[in-house]
Design an enzyme around this catalytic site. Structure first.
Site, short mmCIF file in Angstrom:
data_model
loop_
_atom_site.label_atom_id
_atom_site.label_comp_id
_atom_site.label_asym_id
_atom_site.label_seq_id
_atom_site.Cartn_x
_atom_site.Cartn_y
_atom_site.Cartn_z
N ASP A 1 0.84 -1.20 0.00
CA ASP A 1 0.00 0.00 0.00
C ASP A 1 0.88 1.26 0.00
O ASP A 1 1.89 1.33 0.71
CB ASP A 1 -0.93 0.01 1.22
CG ASP A 1 -2.09 0.97 1.04
OD1 ASP A 1 -3.22 0.51 0.83
OD2 ASP A 1 -1.86 2.20 1.09
N ASN B 1 -12.73 -2.88 3.17
CA ASN B 1 -13.63 -1.74 3.35
C ASN B 1 -14.74 -1.84 2.31
O ASN B 1 -14.47 -2.09 1.13
CB ASN B 1 -12.86 -0.43 3.18
CG ASN B 1 -11.82 -0.22 4.29
OD1 ASN B 1 -12.04 -0.66 5.42
ND2 ASN B 1 -10.72 0.42 3.97
N GLN C 1 -14.03 3.02 2.15
CA GLN C 1 -13.62 2.54 0.82
C GLN C 1 -13.44 3.72 -0.12
O GLN C 1 -14.30 4.61 -0.21
CB GLN C 1 -14.66 1.57 0.25
CG GLN C 1 -14.17 0.89 -1.03
CD GLN C 1 -15.13 -0.18 -1.56
OE1 GLN C 1 -16.23 -0.36 -1.04
NE2 GLN C 1 -14.70 -0.89 -2.59
N HIS D 1 -10.63 -5.19 -3.11
CA HIS D 1 -9.25 -5.47 -2.68
C HIS D 1 -9.26 -5.76 -1.20
O HIS D 1 -10.06 -5.21 -0.45
CB HIS D 1 -8.34 -4.28 -2.97
CG HIS D 1 -8.84 -3.00 -2.40
ND1 HIS D 1 -9.85 -2.27 -2.99
CD2 HIS D 1 -8.50 -2.33 -1.27
CE1 HIS D 1 -10.11 -1.21 -2.25
NE2 HIS D 1 -9.31 -1.23 -1.20
N HIS E 1 -7.06 -5.59 2.31
CA HIS E 1 -5.92 -5.03 3.02
C HIS E 1 -5.37 -6.13 3.93
O HIS E 1 -6.11 -6.70 4.74
CB HIS E 1 -6.34 -3.86 3.91
CG HIS E 1 -6.88 -2.68 3.18
ND1 HIS E 1 -6.15 -1.54 2.94
CD2 HIS E 1 -8.11 -2.45 2.64
CE1 HIS E 1 -6.90 -0.65 2.30
NE2 HIS E 1 -8.10 -1.18 2.10
#
Ligand code: 5GP
Length: 117
Positions: free
Chosen positions: A33, A89, A96, A102, A104
């Site tokens: 990230d 999220n 989000q 996706h 995390h």
């Protein structure tokens, strides 16, 4: 497929914008990230942009969701001793910002009780 612009993750998959890619298969990509929220903060992203969130992915392609989870585990094995928090999220009010599903993968000395900050 939507007619919207490609998501930031689709652009990373297409190598249009740079990212630290840690793993890639035919169907998922994993990257670090850009704005880490934990000592280890990785993302696992299905290559298809067809699913906006984990709920849609679970309903539409549970095998792909299982691959996302298995990839998260493999990354955590390498980067944070196999222990991690997996966060999806879902919706703007939940934080989000990219509507291309996706996961995390968060790890590395997280505190108990730090889920909701
Ligand atoms: P969300 O807020 O949608 O759950 O998560 C989106 C995540 O993507 C955020 O944690 C954000 O830091 C990350 N992100 C956004 N743009 C980029 C980028 O260009 N490169 C990387 N590596 N991560 C990004």
């Amino acid at each position: 497929m939507s007619t919207a612009e490609p998501s930031v993750f689709s652009r990373i998959i297409a190598r249009e914008i740079p990212a630290e890619v840690l793993f890639e298969s035919d169907s998922v990509i994993a990257l670090r990230d850009i704005a880490p929220q934990a000592p280890v903060h990785l993302l696992v992203v299905p290559k298809t942009e067809q699913y906006r969130n984990v709920s849609e992915l679970a309903a539409g392609d549970p095998t792909l969701l299982a691959e996302v989870v298995a990839t998260a585990q493999k990354l955590a094995d390498v980067h944070c001793g196999g222990e991690y928090r997996l966060v999806f999220n879902t919706g703007e009010s939940a934080g989000q910002t990219v509507f291309h599903v996706h996961a995390h993968v968060l790890g590395g000395g997280l505190e108990e009780g730090s889920l909701g900050d």
